[in-house]
Scaffold this motif. Sequence first.
Motif, PDB file in Angstrom:
ATOM      1  N   PRO A   9       0.955   3.082  -3.835  1.00  0.00           N
ATOM      2  CA  PRO A   9       0.242   3.203  -2.549  1.00  0.00           C
ATOM      3  C   PRO A   9      -0.691   4.410  -2.490  1.00  0.00           C
ATOM      4  O   PRO A   9      -1.755   4.339  -1.879  1.00  0.00           O
ATOM      5  CB  PRO A   9       1.374   3.340  -1.524  1.00  0.00           C
ATOM      6  CG  PRO A   9       2.533   2.681  -2.166  1.00  0.00           C
ATOM      7  CD  PRO A   9       2.392   2.978  -3.627  1.00  0.00           C
ATOM      8  N   PHE A  10      -0.316   5.498  -3.127  1.00  0.00           N
ATOM      9  CA  PHE A  10      -1.156   6.692  -3.134  1.00  0.00           C
ATOM     10  C   PHE A  10      -2.459   6.414  -3.879  1.00  0.00           C
ATOM     11  O   PHE A  10      -3.546   6.765  -3.408  1.00  0.00           O
ATOM     12  CB  PHE A  10      -0.378   7.840  -3.784  1.00  0.00           C
ATOM     13  CG  PHE A  10      -1.015   9.180  -3.590  1.00  0.00           C
ATOM     14  CD1 PHE A  10      -1.080   9.751  -2.330  1.00  0.00           C
ATOM     15  CD2 PHE A  10      -1.546   9.866  -4.656  1.00  0.00           C
ATOM     16  CE1 PHE A  10      -1.665  10.997  -2.136  1.00  0.00           C
ATOM     17  CE2 PHE A  10      -2.134  11.110  -4.485  1.00  0.00           C
ATOM     18  CZ  PHE A  10      -2.189  11.665  -3.221  1.00  0.00           C
ATOM     19  N   VAL A  11      -2.366   5.745  -5.026  1.00  0.00           N
ATOM     20  CA  VAL A  11      -3.557   5.394  -5.802  1.00  0.00           C
ATOM     21  C   VAL A  11      -4.390   4.373  -5.036  1.00  0.00           C
ATOM     22  O   VAL A  11      -5.620   4.453  -5.013  1.00  0.00           O
ATOM     23  CB  VAL A  11      -3.149   4.869  -7.195  1.00  0.00           C
ATOM     24  CG1 VAL A  11      -4.328   4.276  -7.936  1.00  0.00           C
ATOM     25  CG2 VAL A  11      -2.515   5.981  -8.005  1.00  0.00           C
ATOM     26  N   LEU A  12      -3.726   3.408  -4.386  1.00  0.00           N
ATOM     27  CA  LEU A  12      -4.449   2.418  -3.594  1.00  0.00           C
ATOM     28  C   LEU A  12      -5.211   3.080  -2.446  1.00  0.00           C
ATOM     29  O   LEU A  12      -6.319   2.669  -2.113  1.00  0.00           O
ATOM     30  CB  LEU A  12      -3.497   1.351  -3.062  1.00  0.00           C
ATOM     31  CG  LEU A  12      -4.142   0.232  -2.265  1.00  0.00           C
ATOM     32  CD1 LEU A  12      -5.122  -0.559  -3.114  1.00  0.00           C
ATOM     33  CD2 LEU A  12      -3.092  -0.685  -1.683  1.00  0.00           C
ATOM     34  N   ALA A  13      -4.630   4.115  -1.856  1.00  0.00           N
ATOM     35  CA  ALA A  13      -5.322   4.835  -0.782  1.00  0.00           C
ATOM     36  C   ALA A  13      -6.607   5.464  -1.309  1.00  0.00           C
ATOM     37  O   ALA A  13      -7.649   5.401  -0.651  1.00  0.00           O
ATOM     38  CB  ALA A  13      -4.404   5.899  -0.199  1.00  0.00           C
ATOM     39  N   PHE A  14      -6.560   6.064  -2.492  1.00  0.00           N
ATOM     40  CA  PHE A  14      -7.766   6.654  -3.065  1.00  0.00           C
ATOM     41  C   PHE A  14      -8.787   5.587  -3.429  1.00  0.00           C
ATOM     42  O   PHE A  14      -9.987   5.770  -3.239  1.00  0.00           O
ATOM     43  CB  PHE A  14      -7.429   7.503  -4.295  1.00  0.00           C
ATOM     44  CG  PHE A  14      -6.998   8.884  -3.933  1.00  0.00           C
ATOM     45  CD1 PHE A  14      -7.907   9.811  -3.457  1.00  0.00           C
ATOM     46  CD2 PHE A  14      -5.678   9.264  -4.070  1.00  0.00           C
ATOM     47  CE1 PHE A  14      -7.515  11.092  -3.112  1.00  0.00           C
ATOM     48  CE2 PHE A  14      -5.272  10.535  -3.727  1.00  0.00           C
ATOM     49  CZ  PHE A  14      -6.187  11.448  -3.248  1.00  0.00           C
ATOM     50  N   LEU A  15      -8.326   4.449  -3.955  1.00  0.00           N
ATOM     51  CA  LEU A  15      -9.252   3.369  -4.284  1.00  0.00           C
ATOM     52  C   LEU A  15      -9.913   2.794  -3.034  1.00  0.00           C
ATOM     53  O   LEU A  15     -11.098   2.489  -3.037  1.00  0.00           O
ATOM     54  CB  LEU A  15      -8.523   2.269  -5.063  1.00  0.00           C
ATOM     55  CG  LEU A  15      -8.080   2.633  -6.476  1.00  0.00           C
ATOM     56  CD1 LEU A  15      -7.269   1.497  -7.096  1.00  0.00           C
ATOM     57  CD2 LEU A  15      -9.274   2.982  -7.341  1.00  0.00           C
ATOM     58  N   LEU A  39       2.866   7.708   5.836  1.00  0.00           N
ATOM     59  CA  LEU A  39       4.050   6.851   5.754  1.00  0.00           C
ATOM     60  C   LEU A  39       3.959   5.891   4.576  1.00  0.00           C
ATOM     61  O   LEU A  39       4.973   5.602   3.927  1.00  0.00           O
ATOM     62  CB  LEU A  39       4.250   6.082   7.053  1.00  0.00           C
ATOM     63  CG  LEU A  39       4.745   6.888   8.243  1.00  0.00           C
ATOM     64  CD1 LEU A  39       4.772   6.034   9.501  1.00  0.00           C
ATOM     65  CD2 LEU A  39       6.123   7.463   7.971  1.00  0.00           C
ATOM     66  N   ALA A  40       2.777   5.393   4.290  1.00  0.00           N
ATOM     67  CA  ALA A  40       2.604   4.509   3.134  1.00  0.00           C
ATOM     68  C   ALA A  40       2.913   5.242   1.837  1.00  0.00           C
ATOM     69  O   ALA A  40       3.581   4.702   0.945  1.00  0.00           O
ATOM     70  CB  ALA A  40       1.187   3.952   3.105  1.00  0.00           C
ATOM     71  N   THR A  41       2.478   6.480   1.736  1.00  0.00           N
ATOM     72  CA  THR A  41       2.775   7.279   0.542  1.00  0.00           C
ATOM     73  C   THR A  41       4.270   7.553   0.430  1.00  0.00           C
ATOM     74  O   THR A  41       4.855   7.447  -0.657  1.00  0.00           O
ATOM     75  CB  THR A  41       1.987   8.598   0.582  1.00  0.00           C
ATOM     76  OG1 THR A  41       0.594   8.284   0.691  1.00  0.00           O
ATOM     77  CG2 THR A  41       2.226   9.430  -0.643  1.00  0.00           C
ATOM     78  N   LEU A  42       4.903   7.881   1.552  1.00  0.00           N
ATOM     79  CA  LEU A  42       6.360   8.107   1.532  1.00  0.00           C
ATOM     80  C   LEU A  42       7.124   6.835   1.180  1.00  0.00           C
ATOM     81  O   LEU A  42       8.137   6.897   0.476  1.00  0.00           O
ATOM     82  CB  LEU A  42       6.824   8.662   2.877  1.00  0.00           C
ATOM     83  CG  LEU A  42       6.366  10.084   3.203  1.00  0.00           C
ATOM     84  CD1 LEU A  42       6.809  10.480   4.606  1.00  0.00           C
ATOM     85  CD2 LEU A  42       6.901  11.058   2.174  1.00  0.00           C
ATOM     86  N   ILE A  86       6.737  -1.556  -1.151  1.00  0.00           N
ATOM     87  CA  ILE A  86       5.332  -1.615  -1.539  1.00  0.00           C
ATOM     88  C   ILE A  86       4.510  -2.473  -0.583  1.00  0.00           C
ATOM     89  O   ILE A  86       3.419  -2.074  -0.165  1.00  0.00           O
ATOM     90  CB  ILE A  86       5.195  -2.112  -2.998  1.00  0.00           C
ATOM     91  CG1 ILE A  86       5.989  -1.189  -3.934  1.00  0.00           C
ATOM     92  CG2 ILE A  86       3.741  -2.201  -3.405  1.00  0.00           C
ATOM     93  CD1 ILE A  86       5.610   0.271  -3.872  1.00  0.00           C
ATOM     94  N   VAL A  87       5.018  -3.648  -0.205  1.00  0.00           N
ATOM     95  CA  VAL A  87       4.267  -4.500   0.727  1.00  0.00           C
ATOM     96  C   VAL A  87       4.085  -3.812   2.084  1.00  0.00           C
ATOM     97  O   VAL A  87       2.968  -3.794   2.620  1.00  0.00           O
ATOM     98  CB  VAL A  87       4.940  -5.887   0.854  1.00  0.00           C
ATOM     99  CG1 VAL A  87       4.335  -6.690   1.983  1.00  0.00           C
ATOM    100  CG2 VAL A  87       4.823  -6.651  -0.455  1.00  0.00           C
ATOM    101  N   ALA A  91       0.484  -2.689   3.749  1.00  0.00           N
ATOM    102  CA  ALA A  91       0.156  -3.100   5.122  1.00  0.00           C
ATOM    103  C   ALA A  91      -0.197  -1.880   5.978  1.00  0.00           C
ATOM    104  O   ALA A  91      -1.127  -1.926   6.784  1.00  0.00           O
ATOM    105  CB  ALA A  91       1.317  -3.868   5.730  1.00  0.00           C
ATOM    106  N   LEU A  92       0.530  -0.787   5.811  1.00  0.00           N
ATOM    107  CA  LEU A  92       0.207   0.439   6.554  1.00  0.00           C
ATOM    108  C   LEU A  92      -1.132   1.019   6.130  1.00  0.00           C
ATOM    109  O   LEU A  92      -1.886   1.532   6.966  1.00  0.00           O
ATOM    110  CB  LEU A  92       1.302   1.481   6.342  1.00  0.00           C
ATOM    111  CG  LEU A  92       2.551   1.338   7.187  1.00  0.00           C
ATOM    112  CD1 LEU A  92       3.623   2.308   6.722  1.00  0.00           C
ATOM    113  CD2 LEU A  92       2.232   1.575   8.643  1.00  0.00           C
ATOM    114  N   LEU A  93      -1.437   0.941   4.832  1.00  0.00           N
ATOM    115  CA  LEU A  93      -2.720   1.453   4.353  1.00  0.00           C
ATOM    116  C   LEU A  93      -3.886   0.700   4.989  1.00  0.00           C
ATOM    117  O   LEU A  93      -4.921   1.283   5.285  1.00  0.00           O
ATOM    118  CB  LEU A  93      -2.814   1.330   2.832  1.00  0.00           C
ATOM    119  CG  LEU A  93      -2.037   2.334   2.011  1.00  0.00           C
ATOM    120  CD1 LEU A  93      -2.107   1.965   0.543  1.00  0.00           C
ATOM    121  CD2 LEU A  93      -2.556   3.726   2.226  1.00  0.00           C
TER     122      LEU A  93
END
Length: 147
Positions: A9-15, A39-42, A86-87, A91-93
């Motif tokens: 999720p952290f990498v997806l946030a950067f992407l 929260l998504a990262t946590l 992960i899902v 969803a939060l991202l």
Amino acid sequence: MVAIVAAGPFVLAFLLAAAAPGLLEPVLGTPLGGLSWLLATLLGITGGALFARILAALQRPRIQASATLRLVGTVGGAGMVVGLCIVPAVALLLAGPTLAMHLGREPLPAPHALRSLRGSAVELLGQARRAFPHRLPLSQLLPPGPR
């Protein structure tokens, strides 16, 4: 493998931020957007820790002796981590910035003078006739009066 799950999720946030820089404003500019990405990262880190625990449990001698138990344990554990951590993180991202933009949006002011549909159509026909007089003989469609 655990690091990939935890950092997903952290990498997806950067992407997402690199692909759509407009997402950064609601995320960094609003508490709701920032909290959703936090929260998504946590959740991703929790999913990584849970996956590590499942992989450690699969190292027992009885499970290692059976290829079927290893396969079922690995697939079941990965499915559980993806479904529980992960899902919801993805969803939060996606939902955080959307909700922040939706709640932060002010209602649009109502236009003061709305023209009728007929008036707009007549004006467009007049502009088209002036632009292409030899191709659009629209004089019979325009209402009588000053032209």
